[in-house]
Design a protein around this motif. Structure first.
Motif, PDB file in Angstrom:
ATOM      1  N   ASP A   9      10.913  13.688   0.155  1.00 28.71           N
ATOM      2  CA  ASP A   9      11.211  12.909  -1.053  1.00 28.71           C
ATOM      3  C   ASP A   9      11.705  11.691  -0.498  1.00 28.71           C
ATOM      4  N   GLU A  10      12.435  11.450   0.317  1.00 27.84           N
ATOM      5  CA  GLU A  10      12.641  10.341   1.194  1.00 27.84           C
ATOM      6  C   GLU A  10      11.412   9.627   1.743  1.00 27.84           C
ATOM      7  N   LEU A  11      10.578  10.215   2.318  1.00 27.08           N
ATOM      8  CA  LEU A  11       9.349   9.760   2.799  1.00 27.08           C
ATOM      9  C   LEU A  11       8.500   9.330   1.752  1.00 27.08           C
ATOM     10  N   ILE A  12       8.372   9.872   0.732  1.00 30.76           N
ATOM     11  CA  ILE A  12       7.304   9.649  -0.212  1.00 30.76           C
ATOM     12  C   ILE A  12       8.336   8.147  -0.918  1.00 30.76           C
ATOM     13  N   GLU A  13       9.351   8.250  -1.243  1.00 31.11           N
ATOM     14  CA  GLU A  13       9.886   7.171  -1.869  1.00 31.11           C
ATOM     15  C   GLU A  13       9.728   5.630  -1.218  1.00 31.11           C
ATOM     16  N   THR A  14      10.226   6.066   0.200  1.00 27.81           N
ATOM     17  CA  THR A  14      10.193   4.898   1.092  1.00 27.81           C
ATOM     18  C   THR A  14       8.548   4.475   1.108  1.00 27.81           C
ATOM     19  N   MET A  15       7.641   5.150   1.466  1.00 29.00           N
ATOM     20  CA  MET A  15       6.309   4.760   1.484  1.00 29.00           C
ATOM     21  C   MET A  15       5.977   3.890   0.191  1.00 29.00           C
ATOM     22  N   VAL A  16       6.358   4.597  -0.987  1.00 30.61           N
ATOM     23  CA  VAL A  16       5.724   4.024  -2.039  1.00 30.61           C
ATOM     24  C   VAL A  16       6.382   2.561  -2.427  1.00 30.61           C
ATOM     25  N   ASP A  17       7.779   2.576  -2.243  1.00 32.04           N
ATOM     26  CA  ASP A  17       8.573   1.343  -2.191  1.00 32.04           C
ATOM     27  C   ASP A  17       8.139   0.040  -1.258  1.00 32.04           C
ATOM     28  N   THR A  18       7.717   0.645  -0.133  1.00 36.67           N
ATOM     29  CA  THR A  18       7.198  -0.259   0.844  1.00 36.67           C
ATOM     30  C   THR A  18       5.676  -1.048   0.489  1.00 36.67           C
ATOM     31  N   TYR A  19       4.920   0.049   0.113  1.00 42.27           N
ATOM     32  CA  TYR A  19       3.610  -0.341  -0.303  1.00 42.27           C
ATOM     33  C   TYR A  19       3.771  -1.438  -1.703  1.00 42.27           C
ATOM     34  N   LEU A  20       4.676  -1.131  -2.636  1.00 38.01           N
ATOM     35  CA  LEU A  20       4.573  -1.848  -3.882  1.00 38.01           C
ATOM     36  C   LEU A  20       5.117  -3.424  -3.383  1.00 38.01           C
ATOM     37  N   LYS A  21       5.795  -3.563  -2.501  1.00 41.21           N
ATOM     38  CA  LYS A  21       6.564  -4.826  -1.846  1.00 41.21           C
ATOM     39  C   LYS A  21       5.637  -5.770  -1.892  1.00 41.21           C
ATOM     40  N   PHE A  22       4.431  -5.327  -1.252  1.00 35.10           N
ATOM     41  CA  PHE A  22       3.112  -6.266  -0.918  1.00 35.10           C
ATOM     42  C   PHE A  22       2.358  -6.729  -2.241  1.00 35.10           C
ATOM     43  N   LYS A  23       2.141  -8.038  -2.383  1.00 28.98           N
ATOM     44  CA  LYS A  23       1.557  -8.555  -3.567  1.00 28.98           C
ATOM     45  C   LYS A  23      -0.043  -8.341  -3.427  1.00 28.98           C
ATOM     46  N   ASN A  24      -0.492  -8.310  -2.192  1.00 25.38           N
ATOM     47  CA  ASN A  24      -1.839  -8.349  -1.695  1.00 25.38           C
ATOM     48  C   ASN A  24      -2.102  -7.093  -1.017  1.00 25.38           C
ATOM     49  N   GLU A  25      -2.431  -5.611  -1.691  1.00 25.04           N
ATOM     50  CA  GLU A  25      -2.545  -4.588  -1.103  1.00 25.04           C
ATOM     51  C   GLU A  25      -3.710  -4.534  -0.103  1.00 25.04           C
ATOM     52  N   GLU A  26      -4.631  -5.557  -0.235  1.00 21.60           N
ATOM     53  CA  GLU A  26      -5.868  -5.426   0.746  1.00 21.60           C
ATOM     54  C   GLU A  26      -5.568  -5.126   2.055  1.00 21.60           C
ATOM     55  N   ASN A  27      -4.316  -5.456   2.511  1.00 25.37           N
ATOM     56  CA  ASN A  27      -4.229  -5.571   3.965  1.00 25.37           C
ATOM     57  C   ASN A  27      -3.165  -4.442   4.287  1.00 25.37           C
ATOM     58  N   VAL A  28      -2.847  -3.381   3.477  1.00 32.28           N
ATOM     59  CA  VAL A  28      -1.831  -2.508   3.604  1.00 32.28           C
ATOM     60  C   VAL A  28      -2.661  -1.035   3.498  1.00 32.28           C
ATOM     61  N   MET A  29      -2.305  -0.058   4.248  1.00 28.92           N
ATOM     62  CA  MET A  29      -3.025   0.918   4.472  1.00 28.92           C
ATOM     63  C   MET A  29      -1.685   2.004   4.749  1.00 28.92           C
ATOM     64  N   VAL A  30      -1.745   3.196   3.803  1.00 35.43           N
ATOM     65  CA  VAL A  30      -0.625   4.260   4.205  1.00 35.43           C
ATOM     66  C   VAL A  30      -1.190   5.388   4.726  1.00 35.43           C
ATOM     67  N   LEU A  31      -0.765   5.705   5.914  1.00 37.40           N
ATOM     68  CA  LEU A  31      -1.184   6.874   6.554  1.00 37.40           C
ATOM     69  C   LEU A  31      -0.163   8.004   6.828  1.00 37.40           C
ATOM     70  N   VAL A  32      -0.448   9.201   6.306  1.00 39.63           N
ATOM     71  CA  VAL A  32       0.410  10.246   6.483  1.00 39.63           C
ATOM     72  C   VAL A  32      -0.371  11.332   6.966  1.00 39.63           C
ATOM     73  N   ASP A  33       0.173  12.554   7.652  1.00 44.86           N
ATOM     74  CA  ASP A  33      -0.608  13.524   8.262  1.00 44.86           C
ATOM     75  C   ASP A  33      -0.494  14.863   7.217  1.00 44.86           C
ATOM     76  N   LYS A  34      -0.372  14.757   6.124  1.00 45.61           N
ATOM     77  CA  LYS A  34      -0.633  15.878   5.273  1.00 45.61           C
ATOM     78  C   LYS A  34      -1.169  15.481   3.812  1.00 45.61           C
ATOM     79  N   ASN A  35      -2.150  16.190   3.339  1.00 45.24           N
ATOM     80  CA  ASN A  35      -3.027  15.768   2.172  1.00 45.24           C
ATOM     81  C   ASN A  35      -2.057  15.930   0.947  1.00 45.24           C
ATOM     82  N   ASP A  36      -1.168  16.876   1.008  1.00 41.36           N
ATOM     83  CA  ASP A  36      -0.286  16.889  -0.305  1.00 41.36           C
ATOM     84  C   ASP A  36       0.541  15.968  -0.522  1.00 41.36           C
TER      85      ASP A  36
END
Length: 189
Positions: A22-49
């Motif tokens: 849950d901490e991982l998901i929350e941190t990844m979402v929060d970090t992604y949303l801080k960027f105003k231009n998501e074109e240069n942002v990629m989220v990589l995780v090792d599990k599909n779920d």
């Protein structure tokens, strides 16, 4: 190489490690949303779920922020099933409602997409349905290595969503890994 890439990301504090899901998901979402231009942002995780949970949460937040349209449309999509060549010859590897695609004519089967409607592990056969509604039963050992197998998913899309193409498609002019943004969409696509 890859080690240099990882070290570069670490030195820029661009790698997130969390022990609790849950901490991982929350941190990844929060970090992604801080960027105003998501074109240069990629989220990589090792599990599909986990990837699916992160994507769902990001989409919900982007909708709330008006960064993607609130109106959505449902479509069936195909995702690679990840069946190895070694396992493709065994019927127990397949499931009903998966799609198999032949890119060339093979024996009695024509090039095209087929839906798996029955799996017989004892006979090592698949019963497949073609686009015209015609059923055929094929032996997995003979045909499996020729199939590209996909799982059908129902997904929601909105104007502004980013998409990744997973297969080359000359008609669309895209290749595997191409990125796109949906500029307009309706119930037809």
């Amino acid at each position: 190489g890859m080690n240099g890439f990882i070290e570069s990301l670490k030195s820029q504090n661009n790698i997130v490690v969390k022990r609790k899901r849950d901490e991982l998901i929350e941190t990844m979402v929060d970090t992604y949303l801080k960027f105003k231009n998501e074109e240069n942002v990629m989220v990589l995780v090792d599990k599909n779920d986990i990837r699916n949970q992160i994507n769902t949460s990001i989409r919900q937040n982007l909708k709330k922020q008006g960064r993607i349209a609130s109106e959505s449309y449902q479509f069936n999509t195909l995702s690679p099933s990840g069946i190895s060549m070694k396992d493709s010859i065994y019927a127990n590897t397949y499931h009903t409602n998966q799609m198999v695609v032949l890119f060339d004519d093979i024996k009695q089967l024509k090039q095209g997409a087929y839906k798996i409607i029955d799996v017989d592990n004892n006979k090592n056969t698949l019963t497949i349905l073609d686009e015209n509604g015609e059923e055929k039963t094929v032996n997995a050992k003979q045909y499996g290595k020729h199939f590209s197998t996909y799982t059908m998913n129902n997904k929601e899309f909105s104007q502004g969503d980013k998409i990744v193409f997973l297969k080359n498609d000359a008609k669309l002019g895209v290749s595997n890994g191409s990125l796109g943004v949906i500029h307009s969409i309706d119930q037809e696509g």
